[in-house]
Design an enzyme around this catalytic site. Structure first.
Site, PDB file in Angstrom:
ATOM      1  N   TYR A 229      -8.253 -11.488  -7.909  1.00  0.00           N
ATOM      2  CA  TYR A 229      -8.901 -12.790  -8.086  1.00  0.00           C
ATOM      3  C   TYR A 229     -10.351 -12.780  -7.606  1.00  0.00           C
ATOM      4  CZ  TYR A 229      -7.639 -13.531  -3.152  1.00  0.00           C
ATOM      5  OH  TYR A 229      -7.482 -13.409  -1.796  1.00  0.00           O
TER       6      TYR A 229
ATOM      7  N   THR B 131      -0.505  -8.475   4.113  1.00  0.00           N
ATOM      8  CA  THR B 131      -1.135  -7.982   2.893  1.00  0.00           C
ATOM      9  C   THR B 131      -1.410  -6.492   3.042  1.00  0.00           C
ATOM     10  OG1 THR B 131      -2.861  -8.417   1.271  1.00  0.00           O
ATOM     11  CG2 THR B 131      -3.470  -8.778   3.566  1.00  0.00           C
TER      12      THR B 131
ATOM     13  N   ARG C 154      -2.529   6.410 -12.109  1.00  0.00           N
ATOM     14  CA  ARG C 154      -3.360   7.613 -12.007  1.00  0.00           C
ATOM     15  C   ARG C 154      -2.588   8.730 -11.303  1.00  0.00           C
ATOM     16  NH1 ARG C 154      -8.596   7.098  -8.314  1.00  0.00           N
ATOM     17  NH2 ARG C 154      -6.928   6.600  -6.871  1.00  0.00           N
ATOM     18  N   THR C 155      -1.944   8.411 -10.193  1.00  0.00           N
ATOM     19  CA  THR C 155      -1.136   9.410  -9.479  1.00  0.00           C
ATOM     20  C   THR C 155       0.304   9.298  -9.978  1.00  0.00           C
ATOM     21  OG1 THR C 155      -2.588   9.049  -7.591  1.00  0.00           O
ATOM     22  CG2 THR C 155      -0.553  10.274  -7.171  1.00  0.00           C
TER      23      THR C 155
ATOM     24  N   GLY D  69       0.761  -1.082  -3.720  1.00  0.00           N
ATOM     25  CA  GLY D  69       1.506  -2.045  -2.899  1.00  0.00           C
ATOM     26  C   GLY D  69       2.091  -3.232  -3.643  1.00  0.00           C
TER      27      GLY D  69
ATOM     28  N   ASN E  97       5.803  -9.974   2.383  1.00  0.00           N
ATOM     29  CA  ASN E  97       4.508 -10.637   2.578  1.00  0.00           C
ATOM     30  C   ASN E  97       4.608 -11.883   3.461  1.00  0.00           C
ATOM     31  OD1 ASN E  97       5.572 -12.581   0.819  1.00  0.00           O
ATOM     32  ND2 ASN E  97       3.533 -13.042   0.025  1.00  0.00           N
TER      33      ASN E  97
ATOM     34  N   LYS F  22       2.508  -4.046   3.586  1.00  0.00           N
ATOM     35  CA  LYS F  22       3.689  -4.732   3.039  1.00  0.00           C
ATOM     36  C   LYS F  22       4.987  -3.924   3.171  1.00  0.00           C
ATOM     37  CE  LYS F  22       1.135  -7.711  -0.017  1.00  0.00           C
ATOM     38  NZ  LYS F  22       1.190  -8.606  -1.157  1.00  0.00           N
TER      39      LYS F  22
HETATM   40  P1  ATR Z   1      -1.858   2.071  -2.152  1.00  0.00           P
HETATM   41  O1  ATR Z   1      -1.706   2.948  -3.345  1.00  0.00           O
HETATM   42  O2  ATR Z   1      -2.384   2.761  -0.952  1.00  0.00           O
HETATM   43  O3  ATR Z   1      -0.668   1.199  -1.896  1.00  0.00           O
HETATM   44  P2  ATR Z   1      -3.050  -0.160  -3.339  1.00  0.00           P
HETATM   45  O4  ATR Z   1      -4.372  -0.805  -3.128  1.00  0.00           O
HETATM   46  O5  ATR Z   1      -1.811  -0.919  -3.152  1.00  0.00           O
HETATM   47  O6  ATR Z   1      -3.066   1.122  -2.490  1.00  0.00           O
HETATM   48  O7  ATR Z   1      -2.976   0.412  -4.818  1.00  0.00           O
HETATM   49  C1  ATR Z   1      -4.069   0.795  -5.470  1.00  0.00           C
HETATM   50  C2  ATR Z   1      -3.676   1.020  -6.918  1.00  0.00           C
HETATM   51  O8  ATR Z   1      -4.888   1.095  -7.658  1.00  0.00           O
HETATM   52  C3  ATR Z   1      -2.958   2.338  -7.127  1.00  0.00           C
HETATM   53  O9  ATR Z   1      -2.110   2.225  -8.243  1.00  0.00           O
HETATM   54  C4  ATR Z   1      -4.128   3.281  -7.400  1.00  0.00           C
HETATM   55  O10 ATR Z   1      -3.808   4.434  -8.109  1.00  0.00           O
HETATM   56  P3  ATR Z   1      -3.370   5.761  -7.318  1.00  0.00           P
HETATM   57  O11 ATR Z   1      -1.956   5.561  -6.944  1.00  0.00           O
HETATM   58  O12 ATR Z   1      -3.579   6.861  -8.284  1.00  0.00           O
HETATM   59  O13 ATR Z   1      -4.289   5.858  -6.127  1.00  0.00           O
HETATM   60  C5  ATR Z   1      -4.986   2.396  -8.259  1.00  0.00           C
HETATM   61  N1  ATR Z   1      -6.374   2.831  -8.277  1.00  0.00           N
HETATM   62  C6  ATR Z   1      -7.312   2.624  -7.318  1.00  0.00           C
HETATM   63  N2  ATR Z   1      -8.500   3.171  -7.689  1.00  0.00           N
HETATM   64  C7  ATR Z   1      -8.300   3.728  -8.921  1.00  0.00           C
HETATM   65  C8  ATR Z   1      -9.142   4.439  -9.851  1.00  0.00           C
HETATM   66  N3  ATR Z   1     -10.415   4.689  -9.582  1.00  0.00           N
HETATM   67  N4  ATR Z   1      -8.574   4.850 -11.013  1.00  0.00           N
HETATM   68  C9  ATR Z   1      -7.278   4.593 -11.291  1.00  0.00           C
HETATM   69  N5  ATR Z   1      -6.431   3.921 -10.468  1.00  0.00           N
HETATM   70  C10 ATR Z   1      -6.935   3.499  -9.295  1.00  0.00           C
END
Ligand code: ATR
Length: 274
Positions: free
Chosen positions: A218, A63, A153-154, A131, A88, A67
């Site tokens: 969940y 997880t 967001r990014t 992920g 996974n 992944k």
């Molecule tokens: P990772 O991006 O490291 O793989 P993840 O838990 O798999 O982590 O993904 C988190 C997702 O939730 C991402 O799409 C993240 O957006 P960013 O890519 O911009 O970081 C999104 N996310 C987490 N917190 C957020 C927030 N406060 N506002 C908007 N999107 C958020």
């Protein structure tokens, strides 16, 4: 007979329900096995995965955040893992190769996407590019939805996913509140709404009356968004079904038994979320 050992690796991992799920089935099917949580540091990943080769571990679930990171550590990627670059489930095959497979795609399809009728004419929006997003996108593709957009967001992370899934329409994060109203199938693949985490800053107002909203989260079962949408008669799904169905397929790959999803199991899982 030697007891088999299975584990889920991630970081943090304490909240995973996978041990509850698999240990319930081991007991039900009289399989001498145990499934545990393994909080793993990235530097230890190789060592943990190699335990599959010598039989110390019989199967691993992977997880967040590993992944993708386990990909160079397995001998081969198959099927949905190959298409999503996301693993996974890990096991040793009959040729002694360590195999990386993905059962999240099946989990999503089995859990909710069967509810989507006339898929070819539906528009889907994937919120998030982390992920779980490649599995979400591929499950939509497999369900024959052709019009798929992504918003994150990014922004660069959406563009990165478009390199693999060229058909994606990429939207700008600031347009979410407005654009979401155009979609029939909306999937939250972010961590927004997760217990003790931040949440969407606005309600999903003005959705199409027949839209369906799917959350990959969940915990809690009813996020703020799901509560609001339920009150507004929009069909919603939480991430528990996805968890159960991905686990069902992993269980089958490891034990060649297709375990039943019965009410006792569902009640047990829900009781652990309270
Ligand atoms: P990772 O991006 O490291 O793989 P993840 O838990 O798999 O982590 O993904 C988190 C997702 O939730 C991402 O799409 C993240 O957006 P960013 O890519 O911009 O970081 C999104 N996310 C987490 N917190 C957020 C927030 N406060 N506002 C908007 N999107 C958020």
């Amino acid at each position: 007979m030697k007891k088999k050992l299975f584990a889920v690796i991630g970081n943090p991992i304490t909240h995973s329900l996978s041990p509850v799920l698999h240990n319930y089935w081991f007991k039900k099917y009289n399989i001498l096995a145990d499934y545990t949580l393994l909080n793993t540091e990235e530097k230890d990943l190789k060592g943990v995965i190699e335990k599959i080769r010598d039989g110390e571990l019989n199967g691993i679930n992977v997880t967040l955040p590993f992944k993708q990171k386990v990909i160079p550590l397995v001998d081969k990627l198959i099927n949905d893992a190959h298409h999503t670059n996301s693993v996974n489930t890990i096991y040793l095959d009959e040729t002694n190769a360590i195999v990386g497979e993905n059962t999240d795609v099946f989990g999503l399809q089995a859990a909710y996407l069967k509810e989507v009728n006339d898929a070819e004419n539906k528009k889907a929006l994937v919120i998030g590019a982390g992920g779980v997003s490649p599995s979400v996108i591929f499950s939509l593709e497999k369900s024959k939805i052709k019009d798929i957009s992504i918003i994150n967001r990014t922004h660069d992370k959406s563009l990165f996913l478009k390199k693999k899934f060229s058909y994606l329409n990429v939207l700008e994060w600031k347009l979410l509140k407005e654009k979401i109203r155009e979609y029939d199938v909306i999937i939250n693949a972010t961590s927004l709404g997760l217990k003790n985490n931040s949440d969407f800053e606005f309600e999903f107002e003005g959705l199409k009356p027949n839209a369906i909203f799917i959350d990959t989260i969940y915990n809690p079962l009813i996020t703020k968004s799901i509560k609001y949408l339920k009150e507004n008669n929009i069909k919603t799904f939480n991430g528990l079904d996805m968890l159960i169905y991905q686990g069902q397929k992993s269980f089958y790959l490891w034990n060649k038994v297709n375990p039943e999803i019965d009410n006792e199991l569902i009640d047990l899982l829900i009781s652990k979320l309270k």
